[in-house]
Enzyme design. Structure first.
Site, PDB file in Angstrom:
ATOM      1  N   GLY A 145       0.823  -1.186   0.000  1.00  0.00           N
ATOM      2  CA  GLY A 145       0.000   0.000   0.000  1.00  0.00           C
ATOM      3  C   GLY A 145       0.866   1.248   0.000  1.00  0.00           C
ATOM      4  N   CYS A 146       0.272   2.368  -0.385  1.00  0.00           N
ATOM      5  CA  CYS A 146       1.058   3.605  -0.477  1.00  0.00           C
ATOM      6  C   CYS A 146       1.488   4.102   0.898  1.00  0.00           C
ATOM      7  CB  CYS A 146       0.288   4.671  -1.248  1.00  0.00           C
ATOM      8  SG  CYS A 146      -1.394   4.975  -0.653  1.00  0.00           S
ATOM      9  N   TYR A 147       0.571   4.091   1.871  1.00  0.00           N
ATOM     10  CA  TYR A 147       0.962   4.491   3.224  1.00  0.00           C
ATOM     11  C   TYR A 147       2.019   3.559   3.813  1.00  0.00           C
ATOM     12  CZ  TYR A 147      -2.818   7.982   3.842  1.00  0.00           C
ATOM     13  OH  TYR A 147      -3.636   9.076   3.764  1.00  0.00           O
TER      14      TYR A 147
END
Length: 343
Positions: A145-147
């Site tokens: 995921g980006c986070y």
């Protein structure tokens, strides 16, 4: 060497970013471009910035349309990849940009996603200790995921070096609105977002929390507990993550900086900025690069790390293509050397 590649979810932000990068990749031929509700549309109607591919028609996202390619990118909503991936040939390199195959703990998956766990694939963040070796020759890859990408890059070096304590990690991250996808949502309208910031997923409920804990725990060799709070920033793309953790007593600022530099000195896409220079999201816009900086808060006994990425590039599509390059034995940076865009 020319590799045939198919991209699903091509009408969305993640799929569009995968195509943007693949269009200039010297070892790739783009085959099937698929979507669900937009099937039959011309790509240029939905992704007008993809000039070289604008006349291509979107096909249905089916196994028949995706099979026959050497690489398949699945840029689909969470929960939509697992069944499709299970029916693709075992020899096909399948790269899932969704969450379906990121978590190793079935109970954590069921708690945060509410469905049956589909299994765990090699994790596409090669900068983490040991992960690059797992990607070489892989035929199934889960894109982070980006986070988690920004959070893990921020803190993993300190845990791997044994300089951080695992029981009080606090991460606050601000993301652009593209992180929520392309579907129409009232709270993402320009009039709602511009001129303000707002938190969401407060209180440990964000789905990326177990993914961040999983990656940091692997780096630390022990369970790491994370309090993660995402916020929505009035920008289209980018993530600024501020991550803090208690240091082991006696740890100096010099030891911390040396650990981060040692971890990333040979990494092509991660830069520890010179002392005194702090990251800004605009510096990595449209690129696969990561900038970060750290400081020791001696009063609180904590390290503070600020990390910036483009959530659609390093946080999704760029990380996916970087992982593809490693899996296929291509130069890791191939097709990913675009610099940031300014102003």
């Amino acid at each position: 060497m020319t590799i045939s590649v198919a991209v699903s979810g091509a009408s969305g932000y993640a799929g569009g970013e995968v195509l943007r990068l693949l269009a200039s990749h010297p070892s790739v031929t783009i085959g099937a471009i698929t979507a669900h509700s937009s099937a039959g549309s011309r790509l240029g109607e939905l992704q007008p910035h993809l000039h070289a591919l604008g006349d291509r028609l979107l096909e249905e996202t089916t196994v028949d349309n995706l099979a026959g390619h050497e690489v398949v990118f699945l840029a689909l909503p969470h929960g939509a990849s697992a069944d499709l991936a299970a029916r693709l040939p075992a020899g096909t390199l399948v790269i899932d940009a969704g969450a379906d195959h990121r978590l190793s703990d079935p109970l954590a998956w069921q708690k945060f996603y509410g469905t049956a766990h589909a299994g765990t694939w090699p994790y596409g963040l090669p900068e983490l200790p040991g992960h690059r070796d797992r990607l070489r020759g892989a035929r199934r890859i889960a894109v982070p995921g980006c986070y988690p990408t920004s959070s893990l890059l921020a803190l993993a070096p300190g845990f791997a070096a044994g300089l951080l304590q695992p029981d009080d990690v606090v991460i606050v991250a601000a993301s652009g609105t593209s992180g929520a996808g392309k579907s129409t949502q009232p709270h993402l309208l320009g009039s709602e977002v511009l001129g303000g910031m707002s938190p969401y997923g407060v209180g440990g409920g964000h789905r990326h929390t177990p993914e961040i804990e999983q990656g940091l725990s692997l780096a630390a060799g022990t369970q790491v507990q994370v309090s993660f709070t995402p916020t929505l920033a009035p920008m289209a793309r980018g993530i600024l993550t501020t991550a803090t953790a208690k240091v082991v007593p006696g740890t100096t600022a010099e030891q911390l900086r040396d650990a981060w530099i040692a971890a990333y000195d040979d990494e092509p896409f991660v830069t520890v900025l010179p002392a005194g220079q702090w990251p800004a999201t605009k510096a990595v816009l449209g690129s696969n690069y990561t900038n970060l900086q750290l400081a020791l808060d001696e009063h609180a006994g904590r390290v503070i790390v600020t990390c910036v990425i483009d959530n659609l590039t390093k946080g999704t599509a760029g990380g996916a293509i970087q992982s593809m390059n490693i899996a296929l034995g291509l130069p890791e940076t191939q097709g990913l050397t675009l610099q940031g865009v300014a102003p």
